[in-house]
Motif scaffolding. Sequence first.
Motif, PDB file in Angstrom:
ATOM      1  N   GLY A 100      -3.625  13.472 -14.689  1.00  0.00           N
ATOM      2  CA  GLY A 100      -4.879  13.156 -15.298  1.00  0.00           C
ATOM      3  C   GLY A 100      -4.827  12.311 -16.428  1.00  0.00           C
ATOM      4  O   GLY A 100      -5.978  11.534 -16.764  1.00  0.00           O
ATOM      5  N   ASP A 101      -3.793  12.431 -17.507  1.00  0.00           N
ATOM      6  CA  ASP A 101      -3.939  11.733 -18.788  1.00  0.00           C
ATOM      7  C   ASP A 101      -3.231   9.962 -18.573  1.00  0.00           C
ATOM      8  O   ASP A 101      -3.077   9.673 -19.590  1.00  0.00           O
ATOM      9  N   ALA A 102      -2.670  10.084 -17.298  1.00  0.00           N
ATOM     10  CA  ALA A 102      -2.000   8.627 -17.185  1.00  0.00           C
ATOM     11  C   ALA A 102      -2.927   7.581 -17.148  1.00  0.00           C
ATOM     12  O   ALA A 102      -3.917   7.513 -16.407  1.00  0.00           O
ATOM     13  N   GLU A 103      -2.553   6.469 -17.672  1.00  0.00           N
ATOM     14  CA  GLU A 103      -3.191   5.140 -17.423  1.00  0.00           C
ATOM     15  C   GLU A 103      -3.214   4.411 -16.098  1.00  0.00           C
ATOM     16  O   GLU A 103      -1.893   4.516 -15.693  1.00  0.00           O
ATOM     17  N   THR A 104      -4.172   4.171 -15.403  1.00  0.00           N
ATOM     18  CA  THR A 104      -4.004   3.693 -14.207  1.00  0.00           C
ATOM     19  C   THR A 104      -4.366   2.115 -13.861  1.00  0.00           C
ATOM     20  O   THR A 104      -5.499   1.741 -14.441  1.00  0.00           O
ATOM     21  N   ASP A 105      -3.880   1.459 -13.036  1.00  0.00           N
ATOM     22  CA  ASP A 105      -4.251  -0.016 -12.916  1.00  0.00           C
ATOM     23  C   ASP A 105      -4.449  -0.124 -11.264  1.00  0.00           C
ATOM     24  O   ASP A 105      -3.766   0.320 -10.687  1.00  0.00           O
ATOM     25  N   VAL A 106      -5.724  -0.582 -11.004  1.00  0.00           N
ATOM     26  CA  VAL A 106      -6.052  -1.096  -9.876  1.00  0.00           C
ATOM     27  C   VAL A 106      -5.831  -2.510  -9.484  1.00  0.00           C
ATOM     28  O   VAL A 106      -6.780  -3.110  -9.994  1.00  0.00           O
ATOM     29  N   PHE A 107      -5.098  -2.942  -8.696  1.00  0.00           N
ATOM     30  CA  PHE A 107      -4.877  -4.449  -8.238  1.00  0.00           C
ATOM     31  C   PHE A 107      -5.876  -4.863  -6.712  1.00  0.00           C
ATOM     32  O   PHE A 107      -5.457  -3.937  -5.912  1.00  0.00           O
ATOM     33  N   VAL A 108      -6.610  -5.864  -6.816  1.00  0.00           N
ATOM     34  CA  VAL A 108      -7.190  -6.122  -5.485  1.00  0.00           C
ATOM     35  C   VAL A 108      -6.722  -7.542  -5.315  1.00  0.00           C
ATOM     36  O   VAL A 108      -7.381  -8.521  -6.258  1.00  0.00           O
ATOM     37  N   ARG A 109      -5.882  -7.926  -4.419  1.00  0.00           N
ATOM     38  CA  ARG A 109      -5.514  -9.256  -4.461  1.00  0.00           C
ATOM     39  C   ARG A 109      -5.910  -9.875  -3.066  1.00  0.00           C
ATOM     40  O   ARG A 109      -5.584  -9.235  -1.858  1.00  0.00           O
ATOM     41  N   TYR A 110      -6.554 -11.065  -3.049  1.00  0.00           N
ATOM     42  CA  TYR A 110      -7.110 -11.548  -1.856  1.00  0.00           C
ATOM     43  C   TYR A 110      -5.862 -12.492  -1.688  1.00  0.00           C
ATOM     44  O   TYR A 110      -5.839 -13.699  -2.198  1.00  0.00           O
ATOM     45  N   LEU A 111      -5.303 -12.110  -0.456  1.00  0.00           N
ATOM     46  CA  LEU A 111      -3.985 -13.238   0.019  1.00  0.00           C
ATOM     47  C   LEU A 111      -4.675 -13.966   1.207  1.00  0.00           C
ATOM     48  O   LEU A 111      -5.899 -13.668   1.704  1.00  0.00           O
ATOM     49  N   PRO A 112      -3.954 -14.945   1.519  1.00  0.00           N
ATOM     50  CA  PRO A 112      -4.459 -15.975   2.705  1.00  0.00           C
ATOM     51  C   PRO A 112      -5.087 -15.106   3.939  1.00  0.00           C
ATOM     52  O   PRO A 112      -6.067 -15.334   4.420  1.00  0.00           O
ATOM     53  N   ALA A 113      -4.361 -14.090   4.482  1.00  0.00           N
ATOM     54  CA  ALA A 113      -4.666 -13.529   5.630  1.00  0.00           C
ATOM     55  C   ALA A 113      -4.633 -12.118   5.277  1.00  0.00           C
ATOM     56  O   ALA A 113      -5.030 -11.393   6.369  1.00  0.00           O
ATOM     57  N   GLU A 114      -4.492 -11.587   4.176  1.00  0.00           N
ATOM     58  CA  GLU A 114      -4.458 -10.054   4.145  1.00  0.00           C
ATOM     59  C   GLU A 114      -5.216  -9.849   2.818  1.00  0.00           C
ATOM     60  O   GLU A 114      -5.240 -10.522   1.909  1.00  0.00           O
ATOM     61  N   LEU A 115      -5.699  -8.447   2.763  1.00  0.00           N
ATOM     62  CA  LEU A 115      -5.977  -7.797   1.319  1.00  0.00           C
ATOM     63  C   LEU A 115      -5.014  -6.797   1.161  1.00  0.00           C
ATOM     64  O   LEU A 115      -4.622  -6.023   1.741  1.00  0.00           O
ATOM     65  N   GLU A 116      -4.533  -7.140  -0.270  1.00  0.00           N
ATOM     66  CA  GLU A 116      -3.667  -6.285  -0.871  1.00  0.00           C
ATOM     67  C   GLU A 116      -4.054  -5.374  -1.988  1.00  0.00           C
ATOM     68  O   GLU A 116      -4.759  -5.930  -2.835  1.00  0.00           O
ATOM     69  N   VAL A 117      -4.077  -4.109  -1.798  1.00  0.00           N
ATOM     70  CA  VAL A 117      -4.574  -3.021  -2.785  1.00  0.00           C
ATOM     71  C   VAL A 117      -3.602  -2.290  -3.443  1.00  0.00           C
ATOM     72  O   VAL A 117      -2.821  -1.880  -2.553  1.00  0.00           O
ATOM     73  N   VAL A 118      -3.258  -2.277  -4.825  1.00  0.00           N
ATOM     74  CA  VAL A 118      -2.298  -1.649  -5.323  1.00  0.00           C
ATOM     75  C   VAL A 118      -2.985  -0.491  -6.392  1.00  0.00           C
ATOM     76  O   VAL A 118      -3.923  -0.904  -7.358  1.00  0.00           O
ATOM     77  N   VAL A 119      -2.512   0.439  -6.457  1.00  0.00           N
ATOM     78  CA  VAL A 119      -2.884   1.638  -7.219  1.00  0.00           C
ATOM     79  C   VAL A 119      -1.623   2.092  -7.843  1.00  0.00           C
ATOM     80  O   VAL A 119      -0.856   2.722  -7.508  1.00  0.00           O
TER      81      VAL A 119
END
Length: 380
Positions: free
Chosen positions: A308-327
């Motif tokens: 709960g106290d950890a900093e979190t990054d959410v990446f939304v990457r629009y690739l040519p043929a895919e959508l990449e989501v990283v949490v």
Amino acid sequence: MTYGDAGIVERITPWALGAAVFLLSMASATGSMGVGSTLPVPVLAAVAAASGAAAVHARRSPWPLAAVGAVAYVWLVMWPAAVAASYYAGTRLHRRHLWLYGTVAVAVYALGGLVSRWSGGYRAVVAGTPGNVLLLGAALLGLPLVVGLWVRSRRQVLDAVREQARQLRREQVLRAEQARDQERARIAREMHDVVAHRVSLMVLHAGALEVGAPDDRTAEAAALIGGIGREALGDLREVLGVLRSQAPVRDPQPTLADLDRLLDQTRALGVAVNRHDEGEARPLGPTAERTAYRVVQEALTNVHRHAGDAETDVFVRYLPAELEVVVRNGPSAETDRGGLPGSGLGLVGLRERVELAGGRLETGPRGGHGFQVLVRIPAA
């Protein structure tokens, strides 16, 4: 045998039968397998060819083959067309037409016997005596007719068995669907009676706490809990609608356009969340957007539960043929927050959802530096 092989056999069989009737007719007319004729070979070949051509179309109707066979037998004692016609009469004709065929066939064999008797010589001995007429009639008319009737009866029995099996399969599928619908209705009732009731109580208590809160911070937390509870009730009503095979009772499911609101709710719960968009944002398919939203939602729930106290990054990457989501969350100074129970199936269900959307899910620790959820989904 495959369906393709069966189709090839169906196409070849009539032509093979026609060729066999032609060759046997020539053998009969030339004396190799019957009574030889003194007519010119071209005439015999023409009659044999007519017999073979009629045999090719005998599956549609045996009458043309029967007519050619009658002429060939009376004129030349050429028997192959008559045998094939009798077989197909047994497999194709109904009772009234079958009696008509039998009557005409008996008359034709009797006429053939008379013509053979008047012709004299070897033909009169083979096909003109009463005994041989009866014998040839039984062999060339009765036997193939009986075989055709047996084949027809066997096909009818097999068709009845197959239809019964299909009916049983349909009834089994219907019973399974009824049992599934009943079980889904039971689950929907249980969820409504238990889960919906408790969530409703939570929302009511949060509302009461918001009204009587001693300070603004408590009121804000109570309002946040109430809002999340009402969203949970909306999601629950949607799930219950699906279980009951009804239309959803709420607005369309959340997509990437609702992601900021989800992140704000998570921040309000004390989790530091940063969003990073990479690539040119563009509209995606509804399945891809819903799946991406649910991935972030489940990943943030796990962060709140376990770090709960950890900093979190959410990446939304629009690739040519895919959508990449990283949490990706960093390490937490706290231990596992045991006060928030879970089913233990969150990531399993998430993987199933992603795979159904045609994507892939990768999860795992980051070498002692937190945890990462990575998803790639086809953009279509």
